[in-house]
Design a protein around this motif. Structure first.
Motif, PDB file in Angstrom:
ATOM      1  N   CYS A 331      34.493  32.566  33.579  1.00 59.76           N
ATOM      2  CA  CYS A 331      35.546  33.495  33.797  1.00 59.76           C
ATOM      3  C   CYS A 331      36.101  34.109  32.629  1.00 59.76           C
ATOM      4  O   CYS A 331      36.686  33.701  31.598  1.00 59.76           O
ATOM      5  N   SER A 334      40.042  33.737  31.798  1.00 57.74           N
ATOM      6  CA  SER A 334      40.643  32.539  31.302  1.00 57.74           C
ATOM      7  C   SER A 334      39.835  31.809  30.215  1.00 57.74           C
ATOM      8  O   SER A 334      40.238  30.583  29.765  1.00 57.74           O
ATOM      9  N   CYS A 342      37.437  33.854  41.039  1.00 58.62           N
ATOM     10  CA  CYS A 342      37.135  34.419  39.859  1.00 58.62           C
ATOM     11  C   CYS A 342      36.356  35.810  40.226  1.00 58.62           C
ATOM     12  O   CYS A 342      35.251  35.664  40.667  1.00 58.62           O
ATOM     13  N   CYS A 360      38.251  27.674  36.258  1.00 62.60           N
ATOM     14  CA  CYS A 360      39.625  28.809  36.179  1.00 62.60           C
ATOM     15  C   CYS A 360      40.447  28.460  37.219  1.00 62.60           C
ATOM     16  O   CYS A 360      40.296  28.441  38.568  1.00 62.60           O
ATOM     17  N   HIS A 363      42.855  32.158  38.957  1.00 63.54           N
ATOM     18  CA  HIS A 363      42.596  33.213  39.817  1.00 63.54           C
ATOM     19  C   HIS A 363      42.814  32.838  41.421  1.00 63.54           C
ATOM     20  O   HIS A 363      42.105  32.039  41.686  1.00 63.54           O
TER      21      HIS A 363
HETATM   22 ZN   LIG Z   1      39.051  33.183  36.439  1.00 64.82          ZN
END
Ligand SMILES: [Zn+2]
Length: 480
Positions: A331, A334, A342, A360, A363
């Motif tokens: 991602c 992040s 994401c 991540c 998201h």
């Molecule tokens: Zn993300």
């Protein structure tokens, strides 16, 4: 040359300067200045500072970044928290006394931010890092890991310039041995390389296990960024030679370090006063950095920069080999493994262990949402940040100040009245209302800007805020 710089520095009350150069291929020390101003008559002039234990400042941060990458604790640009925190009485501050909310790990290293480094060390483990530094050849960290605690990454321990420079040099040797095959034949400890006339300097350094070349490559890349607005504008320095370099400044401006590597050379510089007194403005970047580049400019130029680790260099290694590099979907916001929520991902070469790292978590439903305290400090530096567009009940509210576990002493006015302290919280929704309770007693209400001045009595307290949806956050603190 070090003599001339030493004269310049003496004008600023910086009496002592030590420097050494290591040939990365052989591990040999080719130049060694224990004290550039040894001739001057004053205390400490005869001390070989290159071999003297001094507070390490930030000079060990690259080893933590590389090790955390190698173990898959982070990916190269994983967001690390940069928020006020109190860890058992230890409340780290950045050099500029600011917080940035969340910073990609590589950038945190390049800018030498302290708070993200402490979070990373906590995740990696102090004992493991302590062992790693010892294995890398630092003989000065003789107390057990608990003695240093998390301050180990901010100069809580001491190191010798010659050993630290040798440890940097060993990273290069490991990298070149895995990526090009060169260097392996002349690895440290090769017979006939000992140079006994160099005081206190070992030839090469003990080989610290096998490093993942992908982790090392990202480390060199991060250290190549001359991005240190907090210390000096490097655009003012002419003819800066390409190097992966790190500075360090110890507490109280007593020690200024700069260590840099190119594929061929490792150069270490220490400036300060052997006798120990601090000098305002003595920082690694400002005083040791220019000497580092003076020395680099005198050395024969490298033919090439570090070869790109590509992907083929460990093609014949077994799948579980920790030296393996793999391509992964990451991602971009992040810096972590892309999760199903994401919206975008990019293909990034990471150390194999990174495949086990966390996906991540920021998201959700198409929104990129940081936890409230991170968000509070992140937003002013990221105008593009939107945050939650829908109500998001999870961690909707957090305290920003103080960090839980803090001990506060309340300032008094001249007439003796207690001024109180401003407590601050942040909520995801800009229009949220918060109700504040000190030890179960209602003390106030805030909207838009969640800050409240309180003057609690000495002792232990709990402060709680509640929003309309019943989301709460609490901190415990003590007033002295
Ligand atoms: Zn993300």
């Amino acid at each position: 040359m070090t003599g001339r710089r030493s004269d310049d520095l003496a004008k600023e009350d910086v009496a002592d300067l030590a420097a050494l150069v290591i040939d990365n291929v052989s591990g040999e020390v080719i130049a060694y200045v224990g004290n550039a101003s040894a001739g001057r008559e004053r205390p400490g002039a005869q001390v070989d500072i290159a071999a003297a234990p001094r507070s390490t400042g930030s000079i060990l941060k690259p080893f933590l970044y590389a090790a955390a990458l190698e173990e898959g604790i982070i990916l190269p640009r994983t967001l690390l928290p940069d928020i006020p925190v109190n860890l058992g009485g230890f409340a780290p501050q950045n050099f500029d006394r600011q917080f940035y909310g969340a910073v990609p790990a590589a950038e945190a290293l390049a800018r030498s931010l302290n708070v993200p480094a402490v979070f990373l060390l906590r995740q990696y483990g102090v004992a493991k890092f302590h062992a790693l530094l010892q294995e890398a050849g630092l003989t000065t960290l003789t107390a057990d890991a608990g003695h240093y605690g998390l301050s180990l990454i901010l100069g809580g321990g001491e190191g010798r310039l010659n050993e630290i420079t040798a440890a940097y040099s060993a990273l290069v040797r490991h990298y070149l041995a895995t990526t090009t095959g060169s260097g392996a034949k002349t690895a440290p400890g090769a017979p006939g390389k000992a140079k006994k006339d160099v005081p206190g300097a070992k030839t090469g350094s003990p080989a610290p296990g096998s490093w993942n070349p992908v982790a090392l490559w990202y480390t060199f890349e991060a250290l190549k960024e001359v991005n240190r607005p907090d210390e000096l504008d490097w655009r003012l320095i002419r003819s800066v030679r390409k190097a992966a370099w790190k500075t360090g400044t110890s507490y109280g401006f007593r020690d200024a370090w700069a260590v840099g590597v190119t594929p061929d050379w490792a150069v270490g510089v220490w400036t300060g006063n052997a006798a120990g007194q601090g000098v305002p403005g003595l920082t690694g970047a400002r005083t040791a950095g220019p000497v580092l580049f003076d020395i680099l400019n005198l050395l024969p130029a490298d033919e090439n920069w570090f070869p790109d680790p590509g992907g083929s260099f460990v093609a014949d290694a077994p799948q579980d080999d920790k030296r393996q590099g793999v391509w992964a979907q990451v991602c971009p916001l992040s810096g972590m493994l892309a999760g199903p929520d994401c919206p975008e991902s990019e293909t990034v070469l990471i150390p194999a262990a990174g495949l086990e790292s966390e996906a991540c978590p920021y998201h959700r439903d198409g929104d990129f949402v940081l936890p409230p305290a991170m968000e509070w400090f992140y937003k002013p530096h990221h105008p593009e940040y939107i945050g939650a567009r829908k109500s998001n009940s999870e961690r909707a509210v957090e305290f920003i100040y103080p960090a839980s576990g803090t001990t506060l002493s309340l300032p008094r006015q001249l007439d003796g009245t207690v001024e109180g302290v401003v407590f601050r919280a942040a909520h995801h929704r800009p229009d949220a209302t918060l109700w504040w309770h000190l030890d179960q007693t209602y003390v106030g209400e805030t909207r838009f800007l969640h800050q409240l001045r309180l003057a609690p009595d000495p002792g232990l307290h709990t402060l709680t805020v509640v929003d309309q949806q019943g989301n709460t956050a609490s901190i415990g603190f003590e007033v002295k």
